[in-house]
Design a protein around this motif. Structure first.
Motif, PDB file in Angstrom:
ATOM      1  N   ASP A  70       0.833  -1.206   0.000  1.00 35.50           N
ATOM      2  CA  ASP A  70       0.000   0.000   0.000  1.00 35.50           C
ATOM      3  C   ASP A  70       0.865   1.252   0.000  1.00 35.50           C
ATOM      4  O   ASP A  70       0.546   2.244  -0.678  1.00 35.50           O
ATOM      5  CB  ASP A  70      -0.925   0.010   1.220  1.00 35.50           C
ATOM      6  CG  ASP A  70      -2.058  -0.997   1.101  1.00 35.50           C
ATOM      7  OD1 ASP A  70      -2.257  -1.529  -0.008  1.00 35.50           O
ATOM      8  OD2 ASP A  70      -2.726  -1.257   2.121  1.00 35.50           O
ATOM      9  N   GLY A  71       1.955   1.215   0.758  1.00 32.78           N
ATOM     10  CA  GLY A  71       2.865   2.356   0.801  1.00 32.78           C
ATOM     11  C   GLY A  71       3.531   2.608  -0.534  1.00 32.78           C
ATOM     12  O   GLY A  71       3.643   3.767  -0.977  1.00 32.78           O
ATOM     13  N   LEU A  72       3.967   1.535  -1.184  1.00 30.88           N
ATOM     14  CA  LEU A  72       4.592   1.682  -2.495  1.00 30.88           C
ATOM     15  C   LEU A  72       3.587   2.184  -3.522  1.00 30.88           C
ATOM     16  O   LEU A  72       3.905   3.046  -4.352  1.00 30.88           O
ATOM     17  CB  LEU A  72       5.182   0.339  -2.950  1.00 30.88           C
ATOM     18  CG  LEU A  72       6.366  -0.198  -2.148  1.00 30.88           C
ATOM     19  CD1 LEU A  72       6.777  -1.559  -2.694  1.00 30.88           C
ATOM     20  CD2 LEU A  72       7.542   0.767  -2.175  1.00 30.88           C
ATOM     21  N   ASN A  73       2.389   1.650  -3.476  1.00 26.84           N
ATOM     22  CA  ASN A  73       1.349   2.062  -4.423  1.00 26.84           C
ATOM     23  C   ASN A  73       1.007   3.545  -4.251  1.00 26.84           C
ATOM     24  O   ASN A  73       0.864   4.280  -5.234  1.00 26.84           O
ATOM     25  CB  ASN A  73       0.107   1.207  -4.211  1.00 26.84           C
ATOM     26  CG  ASN A  73      -0.908   1.361  -5.332  1.00 26.84           C
ATOM     27  OD1 ASN A  73      -0.569   1.329  -6.509  1.00 26.84           O
ATOM     28  ND2 ASN A  73      -2.159   1.546  -4.961  1.00 26.84           N
ATOM     29  N   TYR A  74       0.928   3.986  -2.990  1.00 30.31           N
ATOM     30  CA  TYR A  74       0.637   5.394  -2.721  1.00 30.31           C
ATOM     31  C   TYR A  74       1.771   6.292  -3.239  1.00 30.31           C
ATOM     32  O   TYR A  74       1.531   7.334  -3.859  1.00 30.31           O
ATOM     33  CB  TYR A  74       0.454   5.599  -1.226  1.00 30.31           C
ATOM     34  CG  TYR A  74       0.312   7.055  -0.814  1.00 30.31           C
ATOM     35  CD1 TYR A  74      -0.896   7.728  -0.973  1.00 30.31           C
ATOM     36  CD2 TYR A  74       1.404   7.760  -0.286  1.00 30.31           C
ATOM     37  CE1 TYR A  74      -1.027   9.068  -0.609  1.00 30.31           C
ATOM     38  CE2 TYR A  74       1.287   9.092   0.072  1.00 30.31           C
ATOM     39  CZ  TYR A  74       0.074   9.742  -0.080  1.00 30.31           C
ATOM     40  OH  TYR A  74      -0.043  11.061   0.277  1.00 30.31           O
ATOM     41  N   ALA A  75       3.013   5.867  -2.979  1.00 25.19           N
ATOM     42  CA  ALA A  75       4.161   6.668  -3.408  1.00 25.19           C
ATOM     43  C   ALA A  75       4.235   6.750  -4.930  1.00 25.19           C
ATOM     44  O   ALA A  75       4.578   7.803  -5.490  1.00 25.19           O
ATOM     45  CB  ALA A  75       5.446   6.075  -2.847  1.00 25.19           C
ATOM     46  N   ASP A  82       9.236   9.452 -10.576  1.00 27.46           N
ATOM     47  CA  ASP A  82      10.309   9.876  -9.677  1.00 27.46           C
ATOM     48  C   ASP A  82      10.588   8.825  -8.601  1.00 27.46           C
ATOM     49  O   ASP A  82      11.673   8.804  -8.013  1.00 27.46           O
ATOM     50  CB  ASP A  82       9.943  11.203  -8.996  1.00 27.46           C
ATOM     51  CG  ASP A  82       9.934  12.363  -9.978  1.00 27.46           C
ATOM     52  OD1 ASP A  82      10.640  12.270 -11.004  1.00 27.46           O
ATOM     53  OD2 ASP A  82       9.220  13.353  -9.729  1.00 27.46           O
ATOM     54  N   PHE A  83       9.593   7.961  -8.342  1.00 27.89           N
ATOM     55  CA  PHE A  83       9.756   6.936  -7.307  1.00 27.89           C
ATOM     56  C   PHE A  83      10.285   5.620  -7.868  1.00 27.89           C
ATOM     57  O   PHE A  83      10.632   4.721  -7.124  1.00 27.89           O
ATOM     58  CB  PHE A  83       8.413   6.697  -6.605  1.00 27.89           C
ATOM     59  CG  PHE A  83       8.513   5.919  -5.323  1.00 27.89           C
ATOM     60  CD1 PHE A  83       9.053   6.481  -4.181  1.00 27.89           C
ATOM     61  CD2 PHE A  83       8.059   4.608  -5.264  1.00 27.89           C
ATOM     62  CE1 PHE A  83       9.145   5.766  -2.993  1.00 27.89           C
ATOM     63  CE2 PHE A  83       8.143   3.879  -4.082  1.00 27.89           C
ATOM     64  CZ  PHE A  83       8.689   4.463  -2.938  1.00 27.89           C
ATOM     65  N   TYR A  84      10.358   5.516  -9.191  1.00 29.14           N
ATOM     66  CA  TYR A  84      10.811   4.266  -9.797  1.00 29.14           C
ATOM     67  C   TYR A  84      12.199   3.866  -9.320  1.00 29.14           C
ATOM     68  O   TYR A  84      12.480   2.693  -9.073  1.00 29.14           O
ATOM     69  CB  TYR A  84      10.819   4.388 -11.326  1.00 29.14           C
ATOM     70  CG  TYR A  84       9.462   4.368 -11.976  1.00 29.14           C
ATOM     71  CD1 TYR A  84       8.293   4.343 -11.229  1.00 29.14           C
ATOM     72  CD2 TYR A  84       9.354   4.379 -13.366  1.00 29.14           C
ATOM     73  CE1 TYR A  84       7.054   4.336 -11.839  1.00 29.14           C
ATOM     74  CE2 TYR A  84       8.119   4.372 -13.988  1.00 29.14           C
ATOM     75  CZ  TYR A  84       6.968   4.350 -13.219  1.00 29.14           C
ATOM     76  OH  TYR A  84       5.750   4.346 -13.825  1.00 29.14           O
ATOM     77  N   GLU A  85      13.089   4.867  -9.211  1.00 29.20           N
ATOM     78  CA  GLU A  85      14.470   4.554  -8.844  1.00 29.20           C
ATOM     79  C   GLU A  85      14.558   3.904  -7.466  1.00 29.20           C
ATOM     80  O   GLU A  85      15.425   3.074  -7.217  1.00 29.20           O
ATOM     81  CB  GLU A  85      15.333   5.816  -8.894  1.00 29.20           C
ATOM     82  CG  GLU A  85      15.494   6.404 -10.287  1.00 29.20           C
ATOM     83  CD  GLU A  85      16.068   5.399 -11.284  1.00 29.20           C
ATOM     84  OE1 GLU A  85      16.952   4.619 -10.872  1.00 29.20           O
ATOM     85  OE2 GLU A  85      15.631   5.405 -12.447  1.00 29.20           O
ATOM     86  N   ARG A  86      13.671   4.278  -6.542  1.00 23.95           N
ATOM     87  CA  ARG A  86      13.651   3.668  -5.211  1.00 23.95           C
ATOM     88  C   ARG A  86      13.319   2.176  -5.311  1.00 23.95           C
ATOM     89  O   ARG A  86      13.944   1.337  -4.660  1.00 23.95           O
ATOM     90  CB  ARG A  86      12.643   4.391  -4.324  1.00 23.95           C
ATOM     91  CG  ARG A  86      12.029   3.577  -3.193  1.00 23.95           C
ATOM     92  CD  ARG A  86      13.011   3.202  -2.090  1.00 23.95           C
ATOM     93  NE  ARG A  86      12.425   2.195  -1.220  1.00 23.95           N
ATOM     94  CZ  ARG A  86      11.583   2.443  -0.214  1.00 23.95           C
ATOM     95  NH1 ARG A  86      11.221   3.689   0.043  1.00 23.95           N
ATOM     96  NH2 ARG A  86      11.113   1.466   0.531  1.00 23.95           N
ATOM     97  N   ILE A  87      12.339   1.856  -6.156  1.00 22.41           N
ATOM     98  CA  ILE A  87      11.962   0.451  -6.321  1.00 22.41           C
ATOM     99  C   ILE A  87      13.055  -0.315  -7.061  1.00 22.41           C
ATOM    100  O   ILE A  87      13.384  -1.452  -6.705  1.00 22.41           O
ATOM    101  CB  ILE A  87      10.614   0.344  -7.054  1.00 22.41           C
ATOM    102  CG1 ILE A  87       9.516   0.984  -6.197  1.00 22.41           C
ATOM    103  CG2 ILE A  87      10.272  -1.109  -7.358  1.00 22.41           C
ATOM    104  CD1 ILE A  87       8.134   0.894  -6.785  1.00 22.41           C
TER     105      ILE A  87
END
Length: 256
Positions: A70-75, A82-87
């Protein structure tokens, strides 16, 4: 000979694990800025089965995985590519092979792909590591099971006859598997978990002290048979605790 499987934080990134441990604890204790489990917890058929009979993938495993995804989906929805690099970083840490996309192809379908990949290949290794740390804290297990009990206690036997003994009370599990007894003994370090007791239950240092598996939150208060709601007590403390108290302790044996 008992075979014990060890997980080292050299292969699992310790910072990721401990960051999630802190996040999940905040959700259990309803700290500010986090979605509390009391609001996000739900019961479905799979979770009823987990509550009815102890299994190695517990109710807490379920909630940890939901919180992560849920946290990843929200981010992803909030920050987009911009959040792809974190994953991608997490995939690299866990040795997951994945497909990156160029900017013009980024979108909902790739977000779904990343979440699915994370659930299938990261969570099976990440979630148990988080669980191991949380499970060692009996007070946190009590707080988590108070949340679960609040949901169970509102249910009717008529609606869920296969799971409930009576309104708000789960059926009692009468068989505790060997792996569960061994796990509780390891966590309790061979001692009674009741406050002020600490009797040695290994039979090595205090012969004659029997042990009993106890529901931290009693069944008649909405407790469940999930391993997170269980602790090892001596028989005297188990009888004294009865079905009206949900106490446990933060006492553990010192190493020296």
């Amino acid at each position: 000979m008992i075979e014990v499987f060890m997980v080292t934080f050299s292969e699992l990134n310790s910072r990721i694990v401990h960051d999630y441990v802190a996040k999940i604890k905040n959700e259990i204790y309803e700290e500010e800025y986090y979605n509390p489990f009391s609001e996000t917890f739900y019961l479905d058929e799979k979770r009823f089965l987990l509550a009815l009979k102890p299994q190695k993938w517990t109710l807490l495993h379920e909630c940890i995985e939901d919180s992560i995804l849920d946290g990843l989906n929200y981010a992803l929805k909030k920050n987009g590519y911009d959040f792809y690099e974190r994953i991608y970083r997490d995939f690299d840490i866990y040795g997951v092979k994945y497909v990156q996309v160029v900017d013009e192809l980024r979108g909902t379908s790739h977000c779904d792909y990343l979440i699915s990949k994370y659930k299938e290949e990261v969570c099976p290794r990440l979630v148990p590591s988080i669980f191991n740390i949380l499970f060692s804290d009996r007070s946190t297990m009590r707080q988590f099971n108070r949340i679960v009990a609040d949901h169970i206690s509102k249910l009717s036997e008529k609606e869920y006859p296969e799971y409930l003994k009576k309104d708000g009370v789960m059926k009692r599990n009468n068989y505790w598997p060997k792996w569960l007894r061994e796990a509780l003994n390891r966590r309790e370090q061979g001692h009674c978990a009741a406050p002020g007791c600490q009797k040695n239950l290994t039979g090595m240092l205090a012969n004659g002290n029997e042990q009993a598996i106890d529901h931290i939150v009693p069944l008649n208060q909405g407790g469940v048979n999930d391993p997170t709601n269980l602790q090892m007590l001596c028989t005297d403390c188990n009888q004294d605790k009865g079905g009206n108290n949900d106490y446990t302790s933060d006492m553990y044996s010192l190493y020296w």
